[in-house]
Design a protein around this motif. Structure first.
Motif, PDB file in Angstrom:
ATOM      1  N   ALA A 294       0.829  -1.199   0.000  1.00 50.96           N
ATOM      2  CA  ALA A 294       0.000   0.000   0.000  1.00 50.96           C
ATOM      3  C   ALA A 294       0.867   1.255   0.000  1.00 50.96           C
ATOM      4  N   GLY A 295       0.551   2.165  -0.905  1.00 49.18           N
ATOM      5  CA  GLY A 295       1.258   3.429  -0.967  1.00 49.18           C
ATOM      6  C   GLY A 295       2.501   3.434  -1.825  1.00 49.18           C
ATOM      7  N   ALA A 297       4.093   3.403  -5.278  1.00 50.32           N
ATOM      8  CA  ALA A 297       3.633   3.722  -6.632  1.00 50.32           C
ATOM      9  C   ALA A 297       3.783   2.540  -7.565  1.00 50.32           C
ATOM     10  N   GLY A 298       2.720   2.242  -8.270  1.00 51.62           N
ATOM     11  CA  GLY A 298       2.751   1.172  -9.259  1.00 51.62           C
ATOM     12  C   GLY A 298       2.538  -0.218  -8.699  1.00 51.62           C
ATOM     13  N   THR A 299       2.405  -0.332  -7.355  1.00 52.93           N
ATOM     14  CA  THR A 299       2.251  -1.662  -6.760  1.00 52.93           C
ATOM     15  C   THR A 299       1.015  -1.773  -5.894  1.00 52.93           C
ATOM     16  N   ASP A 300       0.460  -0.652  -5.464  1.00 50.83           N
ATOM     17  CA  ASP A 300      -0.696  -0.663  -4.578  1.00 50.83           C
ATOM     18  C   ASP A 300      -1.847  -1.388  -5.268  1.00 50.83           C
ATOM     19  N   ARG A 301      -2.429  -2.352  -4.573  1.00 50.82           N
ATOM     20  CA  ARG A 301      -3.480  -3.175  -5.173  1.00 50.82           C
ATOM     21  C   ARG A 301      -4.716  -2.343  -5.532  1.00 50.82           C
ATOM     22  N   GLN A 302      -5.072  -1.397  -4.647  1.00 47.29           N
ATOM     23  CA  GLN A 302      -6.232  -0.569  -4.950  1.00 47.29           C
ATOM     24  C   GLN A 302      -6.000   0.297  -6.176  1.00 47.29           C
ATOM     25  N   GLU A 303      -4.779   0.814  -6.297  1.00 48.82           N
ATOM     26  CA  GLU A 303      -4.443   1.612  -7.479  1.00 48.82           C
ATOM     27  C   GLU A 303      -4.536   0.743  -8.737  1.00 48.82           C
TER      28      GLU A 303
END
Length: 308
Positions: A294-295, A297-303
């Protein structure tokens, strides 16, 4: 260089079986989601006790051979969790199981407890620069419960994270890499107390006669210290199977298990962590994270799910 998935998780543990007990559900979840999970185990666990009578000859005070046998157990456990990248620090047998704190084995040649921290960290730096993990999981400074190899694994992991980011450190080991987030294994006290209450109620129906205590569980802390919880309920069977693969060390009767002391403990399928280095997303400043990435960049699941 081989192209790796966007999300990369590194776990550093002291002995085979530690990873499955502490992080089995987390590892299974992230491999199932396509993340690259790397496990580094610091010793072969040669000084462990042996539960099955049929394997008692492997014990260090008998014929020996427990370390090589546990390599096979670890391989089987990783297959259950879907992890294909598992290594021993410096290679299999480079560092020897140190036994419990205060015993003669602590000071034997090759004992992990006696290893030079920077030298041992150098082996891990090579892995970090190769795999380039965004997230590192290891123990707290006490190693969860005071075992010398767990304490040393913490020291080596934290030191390697520092060294790996230095441009002038061992340039032959690869390009510098800074790990974005570092977590320590934890268990919230309220959860441990609730599960042990369930265990005491279930005990008459179990193959075990006695229960461990809450404080026998490594890493139990006040709930306020928990920053992150990973729901691995969907991967409970994989975690139990991985623990069962460590047959010399663990006996499983889901959702409980025992070690060689024959004291029953809960098998946690939601696993908990404390973020000790890195940014906690603003969305989780007052709530627990549900994703180790989480948080980032480029890896956050929600993103990713939102297409950001």
């Amino acid at each position: 260089m081989t192209e790796l998935p966007d999300r990369r998780l590194l776990l550093v543990h002291a002995h085979p079986d530690d990873e499955s007990i502490n992080n089995g559900a987390t590892m299974a979840r992230y491999t199932a989601e396509g993340a690259h999970v790397t496990l580094v185990t610091c010793t072969l666990g040669e000084e462990g006790e042996v539960i099955p009578p049929g394997l008692a000859h492997l014990a260090p005070d008998r014929d020996g051979g427990l370390g090589p046998h546990r390599i096979g157990e670890l391989t089987a456990a990783m297959k259950e969790l879907g992890v294909t990248d598992h290594r021993f620090l410096g290679g299999p047998g480079r560092y020897h199981d140190s036994g419990m704190m205060g015993v003669e084995q602590n000071h034997r040649p090759g004992a992990f407890w006696s290893a030079d921290v920077d030298e041992a960290a150098g082996h891990l730096v090579e892995v970090i620069r190769e795999v380039r993990p965004q997230v590192l999981v290891t123990y707290d400074p006490d190693g969860g419960y005071g075992h010398p190899d767990h304490i040393q694994a913490h020291r080596v992991a934290m030191r390697a994270a520092e060294l790996a980011a230095l441009p002038d450190f061992c340039t032959d080991l690869g390009e510098p890499w800074e790990i974005a987030k570092i977590y320590w294994n934890r268990v919230p006290r309220s959860v441990a107390e609730a599960e042990f209450a369930r265990l005491r109620e279930a005990l008459p129906e179990l193959p075990y006669t006695k229960s461990a205590a809450v404080d026998d569980v490594p890493g139990v802390v006040d709930d306020s210290e928990i920053t992150t919880e990973i729901d691995g309920t969907a991967h409970a069977a994989a975690k139990a199977a991985a623990m069962r693969a460590h047959a010399t060390q663990v006996e499983v009767a889901e959702p409980w298990f025992v070690l060689s002391n024959e004291l029953a403990q809960p098998l946690f399928t939601t696993e908990y962590y404390e973020l000790v280095r890195g940014e906690r997303p603003k969305a989780h400043e007052k709530t627990r994270e549900t994703d180790l990435f989480a948080g980032i960049a480029g890896t956050d699941r929600q993103e990713r799910e939102a297409g950001v």
